[in-house]
Design a protein around this motif. Structure first.
Motif, PDB file in Angstrom:
ATOM      1  N   THR A 185       0.834  -1.200   0.000  1.00  0.00           N
ATOM      2  CA  THR A 185       0.000   0.000   0.000  1.00  0.00           C
ATOM      3  C   THR A 185       0.873   1.255   0.000  1.00  0.00           C
ATOM      4  O   THR A 185       0.632   2.202  -0.733  1.00  0.00           O
ATOM      5  N   ASP A 186       1.910   1.249   0.855  1.00  0.00           N
ATOM      6  CA  ASP A 186       2.795   2.410   0.949  1.00  0.00           C
ATOM      7  C   ASP A 186       3.460   2.698  -0.385  1.00  0.00           C
ATOM      8  O   ASP A 186       3.566   3.852  -0.791  1.00  0.00           O
ATOM      9  N   LYS A 187       3.895   1.618  -1.050  1.00  0.00           N
ATOM     10  CA  LYS A 187       4.578   1.813  -2.321  1.00  0.00           C
ATOM     11  C   LYS A 187       3.621   2.409  -3.351  1.00  0.00           C
ATOM     12  O   LYS A 187       3.970   3.339  -4.074  1.00  0.00           O
ATOM     13  N   ARG A 188       2.411   1.877  -3.381  1.00  0.00           N
ATOM     14  CA  ARG A 188       1.385   2.375  -4.299  1.00  0.00           C
ATOM     15  C   ARG A 188       1.095   3.855  -4.022  1.00  0.00           C
ATOM     16  O   ARG A 188       0.965   4.661  -4.936  1.00  0.00           O
ATOM     17  N   TYR A 189       0.985   4.182  -2.741  1.00  0.00           N
ATOM     18  CA  TYR A 189       0.712   5.549  -2.311  1.00  0.00           C
ATOM     19  C   TYR A 189       1.838   6.484  -2.757  1.00  0.00           C
ATOM     20  O   TYR A 189       1.584   7.569  -3.290  1.00  0.00           O
ATOM     21  N   GLU A 190       3.083   6.049  -2.551  1.00  0.00           N
ATOM     22  CA  GLU A 190       4.237   6.855  -2.968  1.00  0.00           C
ATOM     23  C   GLU A 190       4.214   7.084  -4.479  1.00  0.00           C
ATOM     24  O   GLU A 190       4.527   8.173  -4.956  1.00  0.00           O
ATOM     25  N   GLU A 191       3.834   6.035  -5.209  1.00  0.00           N
ATOM     26  CA  GLU A 191       3.730   6.159  -6.670  1.00  0.00           C
ATOM     27  C   GLU A 191       2.664   7.183  -7.074  1.00  0.00           C
ATOM     28  O   GLU A 191       2.850   7.951  -8.012  1.00  0.00           O
ATOM     29  N   GLU A 192       1.547   7.151  -6.354  1.00  0.00           N
ATOM     30  CA  GLU A 192       0.475   8.098  -6.668  1.00  0.00           C
ATOM     31  C   GLU A 192       0.910   9.534  -6.401  1.00  0.00           C
ATOM     32  O   GLU A 192       0.602  10.444  -7.172  1.00  0.00           O
ATOM     33  N   LEU A 193       1.629   9.729  -5.295  1.00  0.00           N
ATOM     34  CA  LEU A 193       2.136  11.079  -4.989  1.00  0.00           C
ATOM     35  C   LEU A 193       3.136  11.527  -6.061  1.00  0.00           C
ATOM     36  O   LEU A 193       3.125  12.680  -6.487  1.00  0.00           O
ATOM     37  N   ALA A 194       3.998  10.585  -6.497  1.00  0.00           N
ATOM     38  CA  ALA A 194       4.975  10.909  -7.555  1.00  0.00           C
ATOM     39  C   ALA A 194       4.240  11.251  -8.846  1.00  0.00           C
ATOM     40  O   ALA A 194       4.622  12.173  -9.569  1.00  0.00           O
ATOM     41  N   ASP A 195       3.158  10.510  -9.112  1.00  0.00           N
ATOM     42  CA  ASP A 195       2.334  10.768 -10.300  1.00  0.00           C
ATOM     43  C   ASP A 195       1.730  12.179 -10.230  1.00  0.00           C
ATOM     44  O   ASP A 195       1.713  12.907 -11.230  1.00  0.00           O
ATOM     45  N   LEU A 196       1.272  12.554  -9.051  1.00  0.00           N
ATOM     46  CA  LEU A 196       0.693  13.890  -8.864  1.00  0.00           C
ATOM     47  C   LEU A 196       1.742  14.968  -9.160  1.00  0.00           C
ATOM     48  O   LEU A 196       1.498  15.910  -9.923  1.00  0.00           O
ATOM     49  N   ARG A 197       2.928  14.810  -8.547  1.00  0.00           N
ATOM     50  CA  ARG A 197       4.034  15.756  -8.816  1.00  0.00           C
ATOM     51  C   ARG A 197       4.310  15.848 -10.302  1.00  0.00           C
ATOM     52  O   ARG A 197       4.422  16.918 -10.878  1.00  0.00           O
ATOM     53  N   HIS A 198       4.415  14.667 -10.939  1.00  0.00           N
ATOM     54  CA  HIS A 198       4.728  14.579 -12.357  1.00  0.00           C
ATOM     55  C   HIS A 198       3.686  15.312 -13.209  1.00  0.00           C
ATOM     56  O   HIS A 198       4.012  16.052 -14.135  1.00  0.00           O
ATOM     57  N   ARG A 199       2.417  15.120 -12.880  1.00  0.00           N
ATOM     58  CA  ARG A 199       1.360  15.734 -13.684  1.00  0.00           C
ATOM     59  C   ARG A 199       1.293  17.245 -13.517  1.00  0.00           C
ATOM     60  O   ARG A 199       0.978  17.966 -14.459  1.00  0.00           O
ATOM     61  N   VAL A 200       1.547  17.718 -12.295  1.00  0.00           N
ATOM     62  CA  VAL A 200       1.561  19.175 -12.089  1.00  0.00           C
ATOM     63  C   VAL A 200       2.679  19.789 -12.937  1.00  0.00           C
ATOM     64  O   VAL A 200       2.484  20.807 -13.611  1.00  0.00           O
ATOM     65  N   LEU A 201       3.854  19.125 -12.954  1.00  0.00           N
ATOM     66  CA  LEU A 201       4.968  19.631 -13.773  1.00  0.00           C
ATOM     67  C   LEU A 201       4.636  19.534 -15.263  1.00  0.00           C
ATOM     68  O   LEU A 201       4.996  20.415 -16.041  1.00  0.00           O
ATOM     69  N   GLU A 202       3.945  18.464 -15.635  1.00  0.00           N
ATOM     70  CA  GLU A 202       3.521  18.307 -17.039  1.00  0.00           C
ATOM     71  C   GLU A 202       2.591  19.453 -17.449  1.00  0.00           C
ATOM     72  O   GLU A 202       2.755  20.062 -18.514  1.00  0.00           O
ATOM     73  N   MET A 203       1.632  19.752 -16.585  1.00  0.00           N
ATOM     74  CA  MET A 203       0.696  20.850 -16.873  1.00  0.00           C
ATOM     75  C   MET A 203       1.460  22.171 -16.948  1.00  0.00           C
ATOM     76  O   MET A 203       1.194  23.001 -17.822  1.00  0.00           O
ATOM     77  N   GLY A 204       2.427  22.346 -16.039  1.00  0.00           N
ATOM     78  CA  GLY A 204       3.267  23.551 -16.063  1.00  0.00           C
ATOM     79  C   GLY A 204       4.047  23.662 -17.366  1.00  0.00           C
ATOM     80  O   GLY A 204       4.109  24.728 -17.984  1.00  0.00           O
ATOM     81  N   GLY A 205       4.626  22.533 -17.813  1.00  0.00           N
ATOM     82  CA  GLY A 205       5.394  22.522 -19.057  1.00  0.00           C
ATOM     83  C   GLY A 205       4.522  22.876 -20.254  1.00  0.00           C
ATOM     84  O   GLY A 205       4.937  23.602 -21.161  1.00  0.00           O
ATOM     85  N   LEU A 206       3.291  22.365 -20.203  1.00  0.00           N
ATOM     86  CA  LEU A 206       2.348  22.624 -21.296  1.00  0.00           C
ATOM     87  C   LEU A 206       2.011  24.120 -21.388  1.00  0.00           C
ATOM     88  O   LEU A 206       2.087  24.716 -22.474  1.00  0.00           O
ATOM     89  N   VAL A 207       1.662  24.745 -20.277  1.00  0.00           N
ATOM     90  CA  VAL A 207       1.306  26.172 -20.338  1.00  0.00           C
ATOM     91  C   VAL A 207       2.535  27.031 -20.640  1.00  0.00           C
ATOM     92  O   VAL A 207       2.422  28.069 -21.295  1.00  0.00           O
ATOM     93  N   GLU A 208       3.706  26.557 -20.204  1.00  0.00           N
ATOM     94  CA  GLU A 208       4.951  27.264 -20.534  1.00  0.00           C
ATOM     95  C   GLU A 208       5.135  27.316 -22.055  1.00  0.00           C
ATOM     96  O   GLU A 208       5.437  28.375 -22.620  1.00  0.00           O
ATOM     97  N   ARG A 209       4.931  26.193 -22.715  1.00  0.00           N
ATOM     98  CA  ARG A 209       5.028  26.167 -24.182  1.00  0.00           C
ATOM     99  C   ARG A 209       3.942  27.021 -24.814  1.00  0.00           C
ATOM    100  O   ARG A 209       4.159  27.662 -25.843  1.00  0.00           O
ATOM    101  N   GLN A 210       2.754  27.034 -24.203  1.00  0.00           N
ATOM    102  CA  GLN A 210       1.660  27.856 -24.725  1.00  0.00           C
ATOM    103  C   GLN A 210       2.049  29.341 -24.751  1.00  0.00           C
ATOM    104  O   GLN A 210       1.779  30.052 -25.720  1.00  0.00           O
ATOM    105  N   ILE A 211       2.680  29.779 -23.664  1.00  0.00           N
ATOM    106  CA  ILE A 211       3.104  31.194 -23.601  1.00  0.00           C
ATOM    107  C   ILE A 211       4.149  31.464 -24.689  1.00  0.00           C
ATOM    108  O   ILE A 211       4.041  32.427 -25.448  1.00  0.00           O
TER     109      ILE A 211
END
Lengths: 227, 227
Positions: free
Chosen positions: A5-31
């Motif tokens: 469970t802990d490992k899965r949870y850590e993966e989900e948190l990493a996924d969240l971090r990753h997606r926020v950065l992905e969204m940031g990268g996307l809007v950065e390119r948009q600008i």
């Protein structure tokens, strides 16, 4: 079982971090693309920026859903809880930055039919600073770096000053030749949108300081030198 | 024991609802006062609006803290969880509306030294619609009313049209008499701020639709007639 469970949870948190950065990268390119469309008078690129806003919106919804799932199923403790609730708020700012990039692209389309008032120098510079602020605010978020976040807040002044300078310059153009009023207003709006983008990056940074230090630095008359 | 906890939990949720409405009421008064300061050229009132932004900010922090406490201690289930995460996001919009009201007050202060371009008619009308949209978006939130929220989204068009109309009128003033350019730009910014306030109310309403229906209506090319 707990480890699984802990490992899965850590993966989900990493996924969240990753997606926020992905969204940031996307809007950065948009600008960047919106400004390039403006400077090179490229209508096709401007259209692409407006269309891509859809991807930003999709990520916004996905990240919110991921946050709600994490809150519902993982009952995160103090630090993770603040990270997730901050992510929920940050997506709103990222989504609005995407909207502002699309607005720049709209003005670029209107402006491409007319000769340039003067070569764009300050606008690309402003875009560069605002984009850097955005990138640093998200770096500060995923690294829990309150010092970097505070540095971003201090940079906002530079953008505000550039915006005031562009405003004065465009008003003087309008006074000299009323025929350029509409054109000058459109450029002025682009400058305003960039100022708003820098504001959003500042808002994100303020949330990061609050997440890390539990201290609000919003609306203080003088920003602290350190937190 | 369980009943005691449940009762306490219900009280906390009621407190959250109450505080979001309180924050909404506060920014609503801020908008009304800023417009009154503009129309009556009342610098003292404009100053009061800028100062009051502090109270809006305090409520923003308090509501966020209440949401985080509820998430940490009560492990809310589906419906309450979505209510709390939506409240977290709504406070950001309310806080930004407060900022825009303060910006209107700043422009009001700059404009009070000069004669009016013409009597303010469309600006107060726009403020009235934007304020109603704000109030209705929060009513929709606390009542889980997706239909009311959707109605608010439809109203945004009216404000956008008024803003375009004011824009065209002010540009024609500038063309006629370049001496009024700076003054006209300030009024134009007030119009822009009101349009942004209506946008924030629309954003809140979109979040309410998402909270109630689990369906995103953001960035759709045509708003649905019902949800």
């Amino acid at each position: 079982m707990a480890t699984h469970t802990d490992k899965r949870y850590e993966e989900e948190l990493a996924d969240l971090r990753h997606r926020v950065l992905e969204m940031g990268g996307l809007v950065e390119r948009q600008i960047a693309d919106a400004i390039r469309a403006l400077v090179t008078q490229d209508v096709g690129l401007a259209d692409a920026v407006v269309l891509k806003d859809h991807d930003v919106n999709r990520l916004d919804v996905e990240i919110d859903e991921l946050c709600i799932r994490l809150l519902a199923l993982r009952q995160p403790a103090a630090r993770d809880l603040r990270f997730i609730t901050t992510a929920l708020k940050i997506t709103t700012d990222l989504e609005r930055i995407g909207d502002r990039a699309a607005s720049i692209a709209e003005r670029a389309k209107e402006l491409q039919t007319e000769p340039q008032l003067k070569p764009y120098v300050d606008i690309p510079r402003m875009a560069e600073i605002a984009t850097r602020m955005l990138r640093e605010s998200l770096d500060a978020f995923v690294r829990y770096d309150a010092d970097l976040a505070l540095a971003v807040c201090h940079e906002d002044d530079v953008v505000d000053k550039l915006n005031s300078q562009i405003f004065r310059e465009l008003v003087s153009f309008m006074l000299e030749d009323p025929a350029v009023i509409t054109r000058a207003m459109r450029v002025l709006f682009v400058s305003k949108y960039l100022e708003r983008i820098a504001d959003h990056a500042t808002n994100i940074s303020e949330m990061v300081v609050f997440m890390v230090k539990g201290k609000s630095i919003r609306h203080v008359s003088q920003l602290p030198a350190s937190v």
